[in-house]
Write a protein that holds these residues in place. Structure first.
Motif, short mmCIF file in Angstrom:
data_model
loop_
_atom_site.label_atom_id
_atom_site.label_comp_id
_atom_site.label_asym_id
_atom_site.label_seq_id
_atom_site.Cartn_x
_atom_site.Cartn_y
_atom_site.Cartn_z
N ASP A 1 0.83 -1.48 -0.24
CA ASP A 1 -0.08 -0.09 -0.19
C ASP A 1 1.31 1.49 0.07
O ASP A 1 0.26 1.57 -0.24
N LYS A 2 1.75 1.22 0.62
CA LYS A 2 3.16 2.32 1.06
C LYS A 2 2.99 2.35 -0.59
O LYS A 2 3.28 3.78 -0.70
N ALA A 3 4.00 1.69 -1.22
CA ALA A 3 4.59 1.69 -2.12
C ALA A 3 4.17 2.15 -3.61
O ALA A 3 4.49 3.06 -4.01
N PHE A 4 2.33 2.03 -3.12
CA PHE A 4 1.17 2.22 -4.18
C PHE A 4 1.42 3.63 -4.45
O PHE A 4 1.02 4.37 -5.05
N GLU A 5 1.18 4.12 -2.81
CA GLU A 5 0.78 5.87 -2.36
C GLU A 5 2.38 6.74 -3.67
O GLU A 5 2.10 7.78 -3.88
N VAL A 6 3.83 5.48 -3.78
CA VAL A 6 4.73 5.87 -4.05
C VAL A 6 4.46 6.59 -6.00
O VAL A 6 4.44 7.26 -6.48
N LEU A 7 4.25 4.84 -6.40
CA LEU A 7 3.79 4.90 -8.14
C LEU A 7 2.75 3.85 -8.12
O LEU A 7 3.01 2.35 -7.64
N SER A 8 1.47 3.85 -8.50
CA SER A 8 0.66 3.36 -8.66
C SER A 8 0.87 2.47 -9.38
O SER A 8 1.33 2.82 -10.53
N VAL A 9 -0.02 0.97 -9.98
CA VAL A 9 0.44 0.26 -11.24
C VAL A 9 0.01 1.03 -12.08
O VAL A 9 0.86 1.31 -13.21
N SER A 10 -0.72 1.69 -11.99
CA SER A 10 -1.44 2.61 -13.75
C SER A 10 -0.45 3.14 -13.67
O SER A 10 -0.43 3.96 -14.60
N GLY A 11 0.02 4.26 -12.62
CA GLY A 11 1.12 5.11 -13.04
C GLY A 11 1.83 4.74 -13.75
O GLY A 11 3.00 5.25 -14.69
N ALA A 12 2.48 2.90 -13.03
CA ALA A 12 3.70 2.68 -13.93
C ALA A 12 3.55 2.42 -15.04
O ALA A 12 4.49 2.63 -15.94
N LYS A 13 2.11 1.91 -15.19
CA LYS A 13 1.82 1.55 -16.75
C LYS A 13 1.81 2.42 -17.71
O LYS A 13 2.44 2.89 -18.68
N ALA A 14 1.08 3.73 -16.92
CA ALA A 14 1.41 5.09 -17.83
C ALA A 14 2.87 6.09 -18.07
O ALA A 14 3.70 5.98 -19.18
N LEU A 15 3.66 5.36 -17.29
CA LEU A 15 4.93 5.89 -17.33
C LEU A 15 6.03 4.88 -18.50
O LEU A 15 6.57 5.39 -19.29
N GLU A 16 5.76 3.57 -18.61
CA GLU A 16 6.20 2.75 -19.03
C GLU A 16 5.92 2.98 -21.08
O GLU A 16 6.29 3.38 -21.34
N GLY A 17 5.24 3.80 -20.85
CA GLY A 17 4.27 4.24 -22.61
C GLY A 17 4.49 5.55 -23.05
O GLY A 17 5.38 5.52 -23.85
N ILE A 18 4.95 5.92 -21.80
CA ILE A 18 5.47 7.32 -21.79
C ILE A 18 6.63 7.37 -22.67
O ILE A 18 7.68 7.66 -22.97
N GLY A 19 7.26 6.22 -21.44
CA GLY A 19 8.69 6.79 -22.27
C GLY A 19 9.00 5.56 -23.15
O GLY A 19 9.95 6.16 -24.46
N ALA A 20 8.60 4.71 -23.55
CA ALA A 20 8.33 4.13 -24.97
C ALA A 20 8.34 4.95 -26.15
O ALA A 20 9.07 5.22 -27.00
N LEU A 21 7.18 6.04 -25.74
CA LEU A 21 6.77 6.91 -26.81
C LEU A 21 8.32 8.03 -27.14
O LEU A 21 8.16 8.45 -28.16
N LEU A 22 8.36 8.44 -25.49
CA LEU A 22 9.46 9.22 -26.08
C LEU A 22 10.45 9.37 -27.06
O LEU A 22 11.35 9.89 -27.48
N PHE A 23 10.76 7.65 -26.77
CA PHE A 23 12.12 7.15 -27.59
C PHE A 23 11.68 6.96 -28.52
O PHE A 23 13.12 7.36 -29.60
N LEU A 24 10.97 6.20 -29.11
CA LEU A 24 10.69 6.52 -30.38
C LEU A 24 10.51 7.80 -30.58
O LEU A 24 10.51 8.16 -31.87
N ALA A 25 9.71 9.28 -30.40
CA ALA A 25 9.52 10.24 -30.70
C ALA A 25 10.80 10.56 -31.21
O ALA A 25 11.65 11.59 -31.80
N VAL A 26 12.27 10.69 -29.90
CA VAL A 26 13.43 10.89 -30.79
C VAL A 26 13.56 10.56 -31.51
O VAL A 26 14.49 11.24 -32.71
#
Lengths: 150, 194
Positions: A63-88
């Motif tokens: 629960d404490k870890a999900f306060e820092v980064l939730s599962v949906s937040g992790a999924k979003a961050l992963e997608g953002i990272g992949a898209l940023l690399f592709l954008a470069v």
């Protein structure tokens, strides 16, 4: 010691974790930002950031870890990272070639140098950190299901 | 060079211990030592980037293995004597040893590759802005994996992305729990009636 309900560890571990987790996160950020100057880079920095989140989860429970980064937040961050690399990569295409280093390169050994390489490092660190953290979360949640059933 | 052979021997010992030991936790720890020695090996071969990455990934892998596998019931199949299978394995090992002894003799000496593409990257990798091939990165490894060979890195990132999507799809909770409970109930009812 009901691990399923409150999976945190003892007081000693929690106190030490409070001291160390910030340093681990800082070291990961240092490695990824200096990836074009010193050994390390986006992959190692991302894994260390994921390790600091795993550290929080092992010491304080999920629960404490999900306060820092939730599962949906992790999924979003992963997608953002992949898209940023592709954008470069695709922005380089606009300047002439796939993955062309189009940003001004600056001075060697300066923090802001080497064009697109730091941006790619940050993108890969987002992807790797969030991705490995969500793999860890998936495996830990899988571990809890059979114990609830019995 | 002696240190490399010592480390390689210790890696083999660690791998054999990981296979043979009965306790699952000991096996995971032995597997971890194999990875740690591999990372020292990379450090000795002057590849600190790979060493850091391998060390960190190895720590995460050991944590995941301990958290995700130790508490579960893993059925160890009964060992049976299979003389024919053992003979076939021995024959295969013999053939493999002979063929690889011949093949490794043909390799170029250590540190002198036949492909000379990398020397261009080493020359140009960290040159300044004005020169055409330079990237301005002080770390030549970063200039290779994120500029000259960034297409490979994109493929690697795609592999990791696919792996994460696959794990999340296999381990998901939605649409899964009811099915599993139903299959778990059936055997107990049968056992009760019998």
């Amino acid at each position: 010691m009901s691990r399923e309900r409150d999976p945190g560890m003892s007081l000693i571990v929690k106190t030490i974790t409070r001291l160390t987790v910030g340093l681990i996160l800082l070291f990961g950020i240092y490695l990824l930002l200096h990836g074009h100057l010193t050994p390390g880079g986006g992959f190692a920095g991302g894994v260390i950031i994921a390790l600091s989140l795993v550290h929080v989860m092992l010491a304080f429970g999920k629960d404490k870890a999900f306060e820092v980064l939730s599962v949906s937040g992790a999924k979003a961050l992963e997608g953002i990272g992949a898209l940023l690399f592709l954008a470069v990569a695709l922005l380089g295409l606009a300047w002439g070639a796939f993955f062309l280093n189009f940003v001004p390169k600056g001075e060697v050994f300066e923090l802001f140098s080497a064009g697109t390489i730091p941006v790619s490092n940050i993108a890969i660190a987002c992807k790797v950190g969030a991705g490995l953290f969500s793999i860890f979360v998936a495996l830990v949640i899988m571990k809890h299901e059979p114990t609830e059933k019995e | 060079m002696v240190a490399i052979y010592v480390l390689l021997g210790l890696m083999i010992v660690g791998a054999i211990v990981a296979i043979e030991v009965k306790n699952l936790l000991s096996a995971v720890v032995a597997l971890g030592t194999v990875g740690l020695m591999m990372s020292i090996l990379f450090l000795l071969m002057k590849a600190p980037d790979v060493a850091i990455t391998l060390l960190v990934v190895e720590i995460l892998a050991v944590i995941i293995l301990i958290r995700a596998t130790i508490k579960r019931d893993v059925e160890v199949p009964e060992e049976k004597d299979r003389p024919i299978g053992g003979l076939i394995a021995l024959a295969f090992l013999l053939v493999l040893t002979l063929v690889s002894a011949g093949a490794f003799g043909e390799l170029p000496p250590f540190g002198e590759p036949q492909m000379r593409v990398a020397s261009y990257y080493l020359d140009q990798g960290y040159s300044l802005e004005g020169e055409p091939g330079g990237t301005g990165a002080a770390n030549v490894v970063a200039s290779v994996i994120l500029d000259y060979r960034a297409y490979d890195t994109l493929g690697e990132a795609t592999v990791l992305f696919t792996a994460v999507v696959g794990v999340l799809a296999v381990m998901r909770k939605v649409g899964r729990k009811k099915d599993r409970l139903a299959t778990a109930k059936e055997p107990t009812e049968e056992g009760g009636s019998a």
